[in-house]
Design an enzyme around this catalytic site. Structure first.
Site, PDB file in Angstrom:
ATOM      1  N   LEU A 255       0.843  -1.191   0.000  1.00  0.00           N
ATOM      2  CA  LEU A 255       0.000   0.000   0.000  1.00  0.00           C
ATOM      3  C   LEU A 255       0.883   1.247   0.000  1.00  0.00           C
ATOM      4  O   LEU A 255       1.170   1.814   1.036  1.00  0.00           O
ATOM      5  CB  LEU A 255      -0.883  -0.055   1.252  1.00  0.00           C
ATOM      6  CG  LEU A 255      -2.273   0.535   1.172  1.00  0.00           C
ATOM      7  CD1 LEU A 255      -2.999   0.074  -0.078  1.00  0.00           C
ATOM      8  CD2 LEU A 255      -3.074   0.157   2.395  1.00  0.00           C
ATOM      9  N   HIS A 256       1.344   1.639  -1.184  1.00  0.00           N
ATOM     10  CA  HIS A 256       2.242   2.790  -1.301  1.00  0.00           C
ATOM     11  C   HIS A 256       1.443   4.049  -1.600  1.00  0.00           C
ATOM     12  O   HIS A 256       0.214   4.026  -1.622  1.00  0.00           O
ATOM     13  CB  HIS A 256       3.289   2.516  -2.384  1.00  0.00           C
ATOM     14  CG  HIS A 256       2.683   2.169  -3.711  1.00  0.00           C
ATOM     15  ND1 HIS A 256       2.447   3.107  -4.665  1.00  0.00           N
ATOM     16  CD2 HIS A 256       2.241   0.982  -4.194  1.00  0.00           C
ATOM     17  CE1 HIS A 256       1.893   2.512  -5.718  1.00  0.00           C
ATOM     18  NE2 HIS A 256       1.758   1.228  -5.446  1.00  0.00           N
ATOM     19  N   ALA A 257       2.161   5.152  -1.849  1.00  0.00           N
ATOM     20  CA  ALA A 257       1.486   6.448  -1.944  1.00  0.00           C
ATOM     21  C   ALA A 257       0.430   6.499  -3.046  1.00  0.00           C
ATOM     22  O   ALA A 257      -0.683   6.979  -2.828  1.00  0.00           O
ATOM     23  CB  ALA A 257       2.531   7.544  -2.155  1.00  0.00           C
TER      24      ALA A 257
ATOM     25  N   ALA B  37      -2.507   4.412  -2.095  1.00  0.00           N
ATOM     26  CA  ALA B  37      -3.269   5.090  -1.044  1.00  0.00           C
ATOM     27  C   ALA B  37      -4.070   6.242  -1.631  1.00  0.00           C
ATOM     28  O   ALA B  37      -5.220   6.489  -1.239  1.00  0.00           O
ATOM     29  CB  ALA B  37      -2.318   5.598   0.038  1.00  0.00           C
TER      30      ALA B  37
ATOM     31  N   GLU C  95      -1.466  -2.016 -11.163  1.00  0.00           N
ATOM     32  CA  GLU C  95      -0.042  -2.224 -11.439  1.00  0.00           C
ATOM     33  C   GLU C  95       0.154  -3.479 -12.272  1.00  0.00           C
ATOM     34  O   GLU C  95      -0.649  -4.400 -12.227  1.00  0.00           O
ATOM     35  CB  GLU C  95       0.737  -2.361 -10.124  1.00  0.00           C
ATOM     36  CG  GLU C  95       0.854  -1.030  -9.415  1.00  0.00           C
ATOM     37  CD  GLU C  95       1.257  -1.196  -7.957  1.00  0.00           C
ATOM     38  OE1 GLU C  95       1.857  -2.225  -7.629  1.00  0.00           O
ATOM     39  OE2 GLU C  95       0.929  -0.301  -7.174  1.00  0.00           O
TER      40      GLU C  95
END
Lengths: 599, 95
Positions: free
Chosen positions: B20-22, B25, B93
């Protein structure tokens, strides 16, 4: 020497670029925003303070929007890290809490924001996943942007330096150095770095004195202090006495005079006494450096590091921008050749608008150069199209960096064909028939040279990376940097075997690493039969002069002898014994040779 | 009561490589902007406001983490579904 001014202080580091500069210091405080002051806001102006914060946020928002819009259409989708930054601007935990903090504590917006960010940092510090922990950089980036807009004109921007100064910094990243107005810089002084670090290379390219690895310079020097940077000896003098200044002015004059003598002869061909002709070419990073190559008698450009044009912009440059500057470079250099090294994004040259925004534990071994380009063929093709178009206007060749297998060569050729076909379809002028060569900088390429040679038109030895990868040494690591040695027998043998293979297959071979620009190594490189050397433009005259003082047959014999030697120190000793006399006239006769502390 | 709560929350498994990266998020927070009432994300004993990117990031959720999305207002069930789909689709992704 007696010190008449008791404030005079001498610091010892590593001389990374020759010459002496005397002038005012300019301290680059990366964390410039740390010097934020706290002050109380009166209740009646509290609403104004909050409005000031909101205005700064909306300005930041506009700036980020502008960055996204400046990205060329075809790459617009990749700009989404900026979309995330825009979203972060209004994040409750940042935006909401800062406003709440201003109201509750009645303090200025800068202070409130700083406090809020400090709290968030604490949470991130305790995370165990390193990738997620480092996402704090996104939040820091956003908060720095807001802070800059709050503080207004006082923002730290290297591009804005408007007087002649000696730059003092902890360290400078390529992104920093690419935005400096270089005409204003008289010298570089850094706490970190070494002779082969990026700042050192830049300084030598520009002929600006540089002293690195000083460790305490940023603590001992303040902006506007008068300092002397002696890049030849690797020393810095803070608050010099008048006597010291006079002494150094004299030495500075001598240095400039000697440089002038060599420069005057720079147009004479570099040919050994027995007729071995060496092309001495320049390495450049930005189109405007072409002039320096021409002025110093360069026989062309052996390495055009095209990534700097990308780093300098706020967004990926589009094809038209690239084409125009490439055309300009090849036209200015004509009829001499320009070698375009395709985009080499790597470890310390991370694009600010990086499309993937991923974290790499070991960028030197990561997704860089040709690997990056083949993963992002859309970005790569824009550059290839621009190069093929420029080829119609001059004499150029393509150099592919970081090749470690044959597939990468094949794939690049395929993309070149595709680029050419698309240009033909668009009815644009281009030239497909250009030389394609590869960088030999990964040990795998040295071993595979016999297989790769028939597939390319030339080899270019990138000695900096080749040494780093072969000897397993990180040039930026002070603990091991002293082991980085171009004369390590393993390196000498690799150069020899690569050169032999190129000669056998009758393809070009040249060197564009730092080794090419140091006269100490010239006899060895000539002895290996390397006909092209490419270096920072300012060392072209010295290398040309060195070549002229050599005899090819003697160099060959000498090289044959040192290939039998077992260690670097012995090789260095032999070089000194055989060719040392040549350097004594170059070396500045100085009181002491201080090479800095042992690392 | 227990039954009622489970209707208003869903568990997901973080499958994308980066966790859960920027940007991920930001996508969650973007969806939650449309919600009527508060939406929370729970990782063990940590609870974050799903409308704040920073708060979500502080959950420290790499690949393999099990998270619970929780809505307060039953009419936000479409938000809940959208969030689950987003995570399952690896936030768009590649791998």
């Amino acid at each position: 020497m007696n010190v008449s001014d008791t404030r005079e202080l001498k610091l010892y580091g590593i001389g990374a670029s020759d010459g002496i500069s005397i002038g005012q210091a300019y301290l680059v405080d990366k964390k410039g925003v740390d010097v934020i002051k706290r002050y109380v806001i009166q209740e009646r102006t509290l609403a104004n303070e909050i409005k000031r914060f909101k205005t700064a946020v909306s300005k930041s928002n506009n700036e980020l929007r502008a960055v996204i819009e400046a990205s060329p259409e075809e790459l617009r989708q990749h700009a989404n890290i900026y979309e995330t930054h825009i979203a972060l601007l209004k994040d409750k935990m940042l935006y909401g809490r800062t406003i709440a903090y201003i109201e509750k504590e009645r303090v200025n917006a800068e202070w409130a924001l700083k406090k809020v960010i400090a709290n968030i940092k604490l949470i991130f510090q305790n995370m165990d996943d390193s990738y997620l922990r480092e996402r704090i950089v996104d939040i820091e980036h956003v908060s720095e942007l807001i802070l800059r807009n709050l503080v207004g004109a006082k923002q730290e921007n290297l591009a804005d330096i408007d007087r002649r100064v000696i730059l003092v910094a902890d360290d400078l990243s390529p992104a920093d150095t690419s935005q400096i107005n270089l005409k204003k810089i008289m010298g570089f002084i850094t706490d970190g770095g070494s002779k082969t670090s990026h700042t050192g290379i830049i300084a030598r390219t520009l002929g600006i004195p540089a002293v690195m690895g000083l460790e305490t310079a940023t603590r001992m020097i303040n902006t506007e202090d008068i300092i002397i940077a002696d890049g030849t000896q690797g020393t810095v003098i803070v608050h010099p006495s008048e006597k010291t200044i006079l002494l150094y002015q004299e030495r500075q004059n001598r240095f400039e005079q000697r440089k002038a003598v060599i420069a005057r002869n720079c147009d004479i061909t570099a040919e050994t006494s027995d007729g071995f002709r060496v092309k001495v070419m320049g390495n450049i990073e930005l189109p405007e450096e072409v002039v320096a190559v021409r002025d110093h008698g360069g026989d062309g450009i052996g390495l055009y590091r095209t990534e700097f044009q990308y780093l300098r912009n706020h967004a990926f440059p589009g094809e038209a921008t690239l084409f125009n500057s490439y055309k300009d470079v090849v036209e200015k250099m004509y009829p001499n050749q320009v070698t375009f090294r395709t985009l080499d994004i790597n470890g310390d040259k991370v694009l600010r608008y990086h499309i993937d925004n991923y974290h790499e534990d070991n960028p030197a071994l990561g997704l860089r150069a040709i690997r990056y380009c083949l993963k992002h063929p859309n970005i790569f093709k824009i550059q290839l199209r621009a190069i093929l178009r420029a080829a119609a206007y001059g004499n150029l060749r393509i150099l592919i960096p970081m090749i470690s297998n044959c597939f990468e060569i094949k794939e690049t050729r395929r993309l070149l064909d595709e680029a050419a076909a698309s240009l033909a379809a668009d009815g644009l002028l281009y030239k497909r028939d250009i030389e394609v060569g590869i960088m030999i900088e990964v040990p795998a390429a040295v071993i595979m040279a016999d297989v790769m040679a028939p597939k390319v038109d030339f080899f270019s030895l990138g000695t900096n990376d080749l040494i780093q990868y072969t000897l397993a040494i990180d040039r930026g690591n002070r603990q091991v940097a002293h082991l980085f040695n171009p004369l390590h027998p393993a390196i000498v043998r690799m150069l020899k075997s690569t050169a032999d293979m190129a000669h056998k297959h009758n393809i070009g071979i040249f060197i564009c690493g730092e080794m090419a620009g140091d006269p100490l190594y010239t006899p060895l490189l000539v002895g290996l039969g390397i006909k092209e050397l490419s270096m920072n433009p300012f060392t072209i005259p010295i290398i040309k002069q060195t070549v002229r003082s050599l005899n090819f047959k003697e160099c060959q014999q000498f090289t044959h002898e040192i290939l039998q030697l077992a260690d670097a120190a012995e090789i260095a000793k032999r070089l000194q014994q055989n060719f040392g006399a040549m350097y004594y006239e170059e070396a500045d006769v100085c009181e002491e040779t201080v090479n800095g502390k042992t690392a | 009561m227990q039954n009622h709560v489970s209707k208003l929350s869903k568990q997901v498994y973080i499958v994308n490589a980066l966790g859960l990266h920027a940007r991920a998020a930001a996508q969650i927070a973007g969806i939650v902007q449309e919600s009527r009432s508060a939406v929370h994300i729970i990782n063990n004993d940590l609870k974050a406001d799903a409308s704040s990117i920073i708060d979500i990031l502080t959950l420290n959720s790499p690949q393999g983490t099990v998270l619970t999305f929780e809505i307060e207002n039953p009419s936000d069930h479409n938000i809940l579904d959208a969030l689950v789909t987003l995570v399952e689709n690896r936030f768009g992704e590649e791998n």
